[in-house]
Motif scaffolding. Structure first.
Motif, short mmCIF file in Angstrom:
data_model
loop_
_atom_site.label_atom_id
_atom_site.label_comp_id
_atom_site.label_asym_id
_atom_site.label_seq_id
_atom_site.Cartn_x
_atom_site.Cartn_y
_atom_site.Cartn_z
N ARG A 165 11.47 26.08 88.16
CA ARG A 165 10.68 26.12 89.39
C ARG A 165 10.37 24.71 89.92
O ARG A 165 10.08 24.54 91.09
N GLU A 166 10.40 23.73 89.03
CA GLU A 166 10.08 22.37 89.44
C GLU A 166 11.31 21.60 89.93
O GLU A 166 11.19 20.45 90.36
N ALA A 167 12.48 22.21 89.87
CA ALA A 167 13.72 21.52 90.22
C ALA A 167 14.04 21.70 91.70
O ALA A 167 13.62 22.66 92.34
N ASP A 168 14.83 20.77 92.24
CA ASP A 168 15.33 20.89 93.61
C ASP A 168 16.58 21.75 93.67
O ASP A 168 16.83 22.45 94.64
N VAL A 169 17.39 21.67 92.61
CA VAL A 169 18.63 22.44 92.52
C VAL A 169 18.65 23.14 91.16
O VAL A 169 18.41 22.50 90.13
N LEU A 170 18.93 24.44 91.17
CA LEU A 170 18.93 25.22 89.94
C LEU A 170 20.31 25.80 89.67
O LEU A 170 20.92 26.41 90.55
N PHE A 171 20.79 25.62 88.44
CA PHE A 171 22.02 26.25 87.97
C PHE A 171 21.66 27.24 86.87
O PHE A 171 20.94 26.89 85.93
N ALA A 172 22.16 28.48 86.99
CA ALA A 172 21.89 29.51 85.99
C ALA A 172 23.23 30.04 85.48
O ALA A 172 24.11 30.39 86.27
N ARG A 173 23.36 30.10 84.14
CA ARG A 173 24.61 30.59 83.58
C ARG A 173 24.83 32.04 83.98
O ARG A 173 23.93 32.88 83.88
N ARG A 174 26.03 32.32 84.44
CA ARG A 174 26.35 33.62 85.01
C ARG A 174 26.22 34.74 83.97
O ARG A 174 26.68 34.62 82.83
N GLY A 175 25.55 35.83 84.37
CA GLY A 175 25.47 37.02 83.54
C GLY A 175 24.35 37.02 82.52
O GLY A 175 24.21 38.00 81.78
N CYS A 212 16.59 35.38 88.68
CA CYS A 212 16.72 34.77 90.01
C CYS A 212 17.11 35.80 91.05
O CYS A 212 16.59 35.80 92.18
N ILE A 213 18.03 36.69 90.69
CA ILE A 213 18.46 37.73 91.63
C ILE A 213 17.30 38.68 91.92
O ILE A 213 17.03 39.04 93.07
N GLU A 214 16.60 39.09 90.88
CA GLU A 214 15.50 40.04 91.04
C GLU A 214 14.38 39.49 91.91
O GLU A 214 13.79 40.21 92.72
N HIS A 215 14.10 38.19 91.77
CA HIS A 215 12.97 37.59 92.49
C HIS A 215 13.42 36.71 93.66
O HIS A 215 12.62 35.95 94.21
N GLU A 216 14.70 36.81 94.02
CA GLU A 216 15.26 36.12 95.18
C GLU A 216 15.03 34.61 95.11
O GLU A 216 14.59 33.97 96.06
N ILE A 217 15.32 34.05 93.95
CA ILE A 217 15.23 32.60 93.75
C ILE A 217 16.61 32.00 93.99
O ILE A 217 17.61 32.47 93.44
N LYS A 218 16.69 30.96 94.79
CA LYS A 218 17.97 30.33 95.08
C LYS A 218 18.50 29.60 93.85
O LYS A 218 17.76 28.88 93.18
N TYR A 219 19.80 29.78 93.59
CA TYR A 219 20.40 29.14 92.42
C TYR A 219 21.91 29.08 92.61
O TYR A 219 22.48 29.74 93.50
N TYR A 220 22.57 28.27 91.78
CA TYR A 220 24.03 28.24 91.72
C TYR A 220 24.45 28.85 90.38
O TYR A 220 24.00 28.39 89.32
N PRO A 221 25.30 29.88 90.38
CA PRO A 221 25.78 30.41 89.10
C PRO A 221 26.86 29.51 88.51
O PRO A 221 27.56 28.81 89.24
N PHE A 222 26.96 29.49 87.19
CA PHE A 222 28.03 28.72 86.55
C PHE A 222 28.52 29.43 85.30
O PHE A 222 27.76 30.13 84.62
#
Length: 339
Positions: free
Chosen positions: A222-232, A239-249
């Motif tokens: 939550r404190e980051a400007d850009v968030l990467f979340a490991r896919r799956g 992030c999907i459930e709470h509509e948080i912007k992120y990049y999957p990897f």
């Protein structure tokens, strides 16, 4: 007849230098933080490593997988705090450090693209940090082994310390913060951001990147400007459930490609192509001036008159009283809405 006096020649108008702004060579600083799991079953898969270092130790040399799962459930239900359960898990270990590490070395699997990504960070002056609720001695030993001590030395570890007896009879966490979590990751990110902002000589705000996979990473994410979340995994689901912007990897190669694109876009903005306020070094300077916490530092590095004119041009008309210079940074001076 009085002698004529030739008046002195008027001084040539002085051209004031414009304050230096970012050029394509002056890229805004990017700082990466990567989560690392230590003993949370709901976040079993790792970020840099595919397995959890704590699980490997507890299952092989401590409380065992059955008791560990029971303890993890107590955390999830709120029956006991993370710190309380963690102390029991680490306290269950009765093995010398080096013997315990042998099983981790045989079991751990590093992300296939992490070493390449780390080399990219070094080449592009992008600090990379591991932030964890685990124990710093273990994380350092793991990174030294899989990356080599020279490469590992460039990675800062933000984690809890530990006292481990030579005979392995006691493993005691030394908690970073006096909280139920033991390590407040969000606070560590905030502290790092503040330090980085003060260290940036050009006044830009660094871009904080967080890389994670589990729900335990959420506070720091939550404190980051850009968030990467490991896919799956759990962090992406959250992030999907709470509509948080992120990049999957899927691997760190995906992160590297995205960061290269972000750096290119950021460079274009700081070169003057549609520069938003967030990237404006002078706007950031004003934020420092108006912050009570920043006043002592600003007092030690007061901007020059030319810089003040750039910040607040309407306060510098041609006719000024002699005393204005002493009060031009007073409360009566209102900076422009967007520097």
């Amino acid at each position: 007849m009085p002698t004529a006096i030739t008046p002195p020649r008027a001084p040539a108008p002085k051209t004031l230098p414009m304050p230096q702004v970012n050029t394509p060579e002056q890229k805004r600083k990017i700082i990466c933080f990567s989560g690392h799991k230590a003993n949370m079953s709901q976040d079993f898969d790792g970020t840099i490593f595919m397995q959890d270092t704590g699980h490997i130790l507890f299952d092989a040399h401590g409380c065992g997988s059955k008791r560990r799962e029971m303890l993890d459930e107590q955390i999830k239900t709120g029956e006991r705090s993370f710190r309380d359960v963690s102390e029991e898990m680490w306290g269950s270990l009765k093995v010398p450090f080096d013997d315990g590490f042998e099983v981790m070395e045989k079991t751990l699997e590093i992300d296939r693209d992490f070493q390449s990504f780390h080399n990219w960070c070094l080449a592009n002056n992008v600090p990379f940090n591991v932030i964890s609720a685990g124990l710093k001695p273990i994380l350092r030993k793991v990174l030294d082994t899989f990356l080599g001590e020279e490469a590992s030395a460039h990675i800062d570890i933000v984690a809890n310390d530990a006292e481990i007896k030579d005979d392995g009879s006691e493993w005691k966490p030394i908690w970073r913060h006096d909280t139920e979590l033991g390590h407040d990751k969000a606070l560590s990110i905030t502290e790092a951001r503040s330090e980085a902002e003060l260290a940036c000589e050009d006044g830009t705000v660094p871009l904080i990147v967080f890389i994670g996979d589990g729900v335990s990473d959420l506070a720091a994410a939550r404190e980051a400007d850009v968030l990467f979340a490991r896919r799956g995994l759990r962090l992406e689901e959250y992030c999907i459930e709470h509509e948080i912007k992120y990049y999957p990897f899927d691997s760190f190669a995906d992160i590297q490609r995205q960061l290269e694109q972000i750096r290119a876009e950021d460079t274009a903005k700081t070169a003057g192509k549609g520069l938003p306020a967030l990237f404006n070094p002078r706007a950031n300077l004003w934020r420092r001036v108006s912050s009570q916490q920043a006043v002592p530092r600003f007092a030690a590095m007061t901007p020059s008159r030319e810089e003040k004119m750039f910040l607040w041009p309407e306060a510098f008309s041609e006719l000024k009283t002699p005393g204005f210079e002493r009060s031009e940074l007073g409360a009566s001076v209102v900076p422009p809405a967007q520097a």
